[in-house]
Enzyme design. Structure first.
Site, PDB file in Angstrom:
ATOM      1  N   LEU A  93       1.454   2.909   3.358  1.00  0.00           N
ATOM      2  CA  LEU A  93       2.463   2.277   4.209  1.00  0.00           C
ATOM      3  C   LEU A  93       3.868   2.581   3.704  1.00  0.00           C
ATOM      4  O   LEU A  93       4.786   2.804   4.493  1.00  0.00           O
ATOM      5  CB  LEU A  93       2.225   0.769   4.280  1.00  0.00           C
ATOM      6  CG  LEU A  93       0.882   0.341   4.882  1.00  0.00           C
ATOM      7  CD1 LEU A  93       0.717  -1.165   4.801  1.00  0.00           C
ATOM      8  CD2 LEU A  93       0.744   0.836   6.308  1.00  0.00           C
ATOM      9  N   ALA A  94       4.036   2.596   2.391  1.00  0.00           N
ATOM     10  CA  ALA A  94       5.347   2.912   1.811  1.00  0.00           C
ATOM     11  C   ALA A  94       5.778   4.319   2.203  1.00  0.00           C
ATOM     12  O   ALA A  94       6.970   4.578   2.425  1.00  0.00           O
ATOM     13  CB  ALA A  94       5.299   2.770   0.297  1.00  0.00           C
ATOM     14  N   ARG A  95       4.837   5.223   2.321  1.00  0.00           N
ATOM     15  CA  ARG A  95       5.153   6.608   2.681  1.00  0.00           C
ATOM     16  C   ARG A  95       5.623   6.732   4.127  1.00  0.00           C
ATOM     17  O   ARG A  95       6.125   7.776   4.530  1.00  0.00           O
ATOM     18  CB  ARG A  95       3.934   7.501   2.446  1.00  0.00           C
ATOM     19  CG  ARG A  95       3.589   7.611   0.970  1.00  0.00           C
ATOM     20  CD  ARG A  95       2.244   8.250   0.756  1.00  0.00           C
ATOM     21  NE  ARG A  95       1.781   7.971  -0.590  1.00  0.00           N
ATOM     22  CZ  ARG A  95       1.226   8.872  -1.381  1.00  0.00           C
ATOM     23  NH1 ARG A  95       1.062  10.112  -0.974  1.00  0.00           N
ATOM     24  NH2 ARG A  95       0.832   8.526  -2.581  1.00  0.00           N
ATOM     25  N   GLN A 151       2.028 -23.330   1.637  1.00  0.00           N
ATOM     26  CA  GLN A 151       2.479 -22.703   2.886  1.00  0.00           C
ATOM     27  C   GLN A 151       1.339 -21.932   3.539  1.00  0.00           C
ATOM     28  O   GLN A 151       0.536 -21.300   2.869  1.00  0.00           O
ATOM     29  CB  GLN A 151       3.682 -21.805   2.656  1.00  0.00           C
ATOM     30  CG  GLN A 151       3.387 -20.503   1.969  1.00  0.00           C
ATOM     31  CD  GLN A 151       4.643 -19.695   1.691  1.00  0.00           C
ATOM     32  OE1 GLN A 151       5.752 -20.111   1.961  1.00  0.00           O
ATOM     33  NE2 GLN A 151       4.457 -18.531   1.135  1.00  0.00           N
ATOM     34  N   TYR A 179       2.889 -24.098 -10.409  1.00  0.00           N
ATOM     35  CA  TYR A 179       3.609 -24.266  -9.147  1.00  0.00           C
ATOM     36  C   TYR A 179       3.175 -25.509  -8.377  1.00  0.00           C
ATOM     37  O   TYR A 179       4.011 -26.243  -7.857  1.00  0.00           O
ATOM     38  CB  TYR A 179       3.420 -23.014  -8.276  1.00  0.00           C
ATOM     39  CG  TYR A 179       4.415 -22.962  -7.157  1.00  0.00           C
ATOM     40  CD1 TYR A 179       5.693 -22.470  -7.365  1.00  0.00           C
ATOM     41  CD2 TYR A 179       4.095 -23.427  -5.889  1.00  0.00           C
ATOM     42  CE1 TYR A 179       6.627 -22.435  -6.352  1.00  0.00           C
ATOM     43  CE2 TYR A 179       5.020 -23.390  -4.867  1.00  0.00           C
ATOM     44  CZ  TYR A 179       6.284 -22.893  -5.105  1.00  0.00           C
ATOM     45  OH  TYR A 179       7.210 -22.875  -4.093  1.00  0.00           O
ATOM     46  N   ARG A 194       0.842  -1.197   0.000  1.00  0.00           N
ATOM     47  CA  ARG A 194       0.000   0.000   0.000  1.00  0.00           C
ATOM     48  C   ARG A 194       0.875   1.244   0.000  1.00  0.00           C
ATOM     49  O   ARG A 194       1.835   1.347   0.759  1.00  0.00           O
ATOM     50  CB  ARG A 194      -0.906   0.006   1.224  1.00  0.00           C
ATOM     51  CG  ARG A 194      -1.879  -1.162   1.240  1.00  0.00           C
ATOM     52  CD  ARG A 194      -2.836  -1.077   2.393  1.00  0.00           C
ATOM     53  NE  ARG A 194      -3.646   0.131   2.253  1.00  0.00           N
ATOM     54  CZ  ARG A 194      -4.097   0.835   3.279  1.00  0.00           C
ATOM     55  NH1 ARG A 194      -3.829   0.466   4.513  1.00  0.00           N
ATOM     56  NH2 ARG A 194      -4.826   1.910   3.079  1.00  0.00           N
ATOM     57  N   GLU A 221       7.644  -9.949   2.840  1.00  0.00           N
ATOM     58  CA  GLU A 221       9.015  -9.672   3.279  1.00  0.00           C
ATOM     59  C   GLU A 221       9.059  -8.210   3.684  1.00  0.00           C
ATOM     60  O   GLU A 221       9.266  -7.331   2.856  1.00  0.00           O
ATOM     61  CB  GLU A 221      10.009  -9.957   2.153  1.00  0.00           C
ATOM     62  CG  GLU A 221       9.973 -11.382   1.657  1.00  0.00           C
ATOM     63  CD  GLU A 221       9.573 -11.479   0.195  1.00  0.00           C
ATOM     64  OE1 GLU A 221       9.374 -10.435  -0.454  1.00  0.00           O
ATOM     65  OE2 GLU A 221       9.452 -12.608  -0.286  1.00  0.00           O
ATOM     66  N   LYS A 270       9.263 -25.339  -3.448  1.00  0.00           N
ATOM     67  CA  LYS A 270       9.743 -25.320  -2.062  1.00  0.00           C
ATOM     68  C   LYS A 270       8.719 -24.791  -1.065  1.00  0.00           C
ATOM     69  O   LYS A 270       8.840 -25.044   0.128  1.00  0.00           O
ATOM     70  CB  LYS A 270      11.002 -24.448  -1.957  1.00  0.00           C
ATOM     71  CG  LYS A 270      12.139 -24.918  -2.822  1.00  0.00           C
ATOM     72  CD  LYS A 270      13.353 -24.023  -2.671  1.00  0.00           C
ATOM     73  CE  LYS A 270      13.112 -22.681  -3.313  1.00  0.00           C
ATOM     74  NZ  LYS A 270      14.335 -21.863  -3.395  1.00  0.00           N
TER      75      LYS A 270
END
Length: 193
Positions: free
Chosen positions: A113-115, A182, A171, A110, A138, A178
């Site tokens: 949030l980046a700001r 999940q 996938y 978003r 991440e 891997k």
């Protein structure tokens, strides 16, 4: 061409795309579906490792990852996870997503949030055709203040792009997948490459 909100709703209605729990129509906007933060996190432990040799022997890489990654942290309802400046942490979306073999997904953080300095995905924002499971986030705090992240908060938006045809190796059918199915904040499995 990415799916618009009407097409996202149609793909969900037809069962071609699955998002569990299904988002309400208010969270399907233009060309995206808003996703929320789950309650599972993983951090780097305090350690004295000088480095991890990512191309070294697999057993050494695996041992190094075990030394530096925390066990999964499951937050109780109402608690916050604090991400301090310069820290990296893993988390998951609250929603689980299943893509068919002819659709690729994209996760964007978003802007709001980046700001504040929060990166929601450091590099891995593609969701492969055939993917099924929660999406690992991440997180990196590039800002100046600790950020309190609470499960259930809006954290990002998914968009979807049809492929020219079904993938030959989606996938969920790959032997080398891997992170298949999940549900938690799974640590790097680079030692499985």
């Amino acid at each position: 061409m990415r799916l618009c909100d009407r097409d996202i709703e149609a793909w969900l209605d037809e069962g071609r795309l699955s998002i569990t729990p299904r988002p309400p129509v208010e969270r399907i906007n233009g060309a995206t579906v808003d996703v929320r933060l789950g309650n599972k996190f993983r951090t780097f432990r305090g350690h004295t490792a000088a480095f991890i040799d990512l191309s070294g022997p697999k057993d050494e890489v695996s041992a190094a990852l075990d030394r530096v990654m925390s066990d999964e942290i499951v937050l109780p309802d109402g608690e916050a996870f604090y991400l301090h400046p310069g820290e990296l942490a893993l988390a998951v979306t609250f929603e689980s997503v299943t893509l068919p073999p002819d659709l690729v997904g994209w996760l964007d953080g978003r802007s709001s949030l980046a700001r504040l300095g929060l990166m929601v995905h450091v590099t891995a924002h593609r969701i492969d055709p055939g993917w099924s499971g929660c999406i690992v986030l991440e997180f990196y705090n590039s800002g100046k203040l600790p950020l309190a992240l609470r499960p259930g908060m809006l954290i990002g938006a998914l968009s979807f792009e049809p492929l020219s045809g079904p993938a030959a190796r989606p996938y969920n059918r790959r032997q080398d997948a891997k992170y298949r199915d999940q549900q938690g904040a799974v640590a790097s499995r680079i030692d499985k490459d």
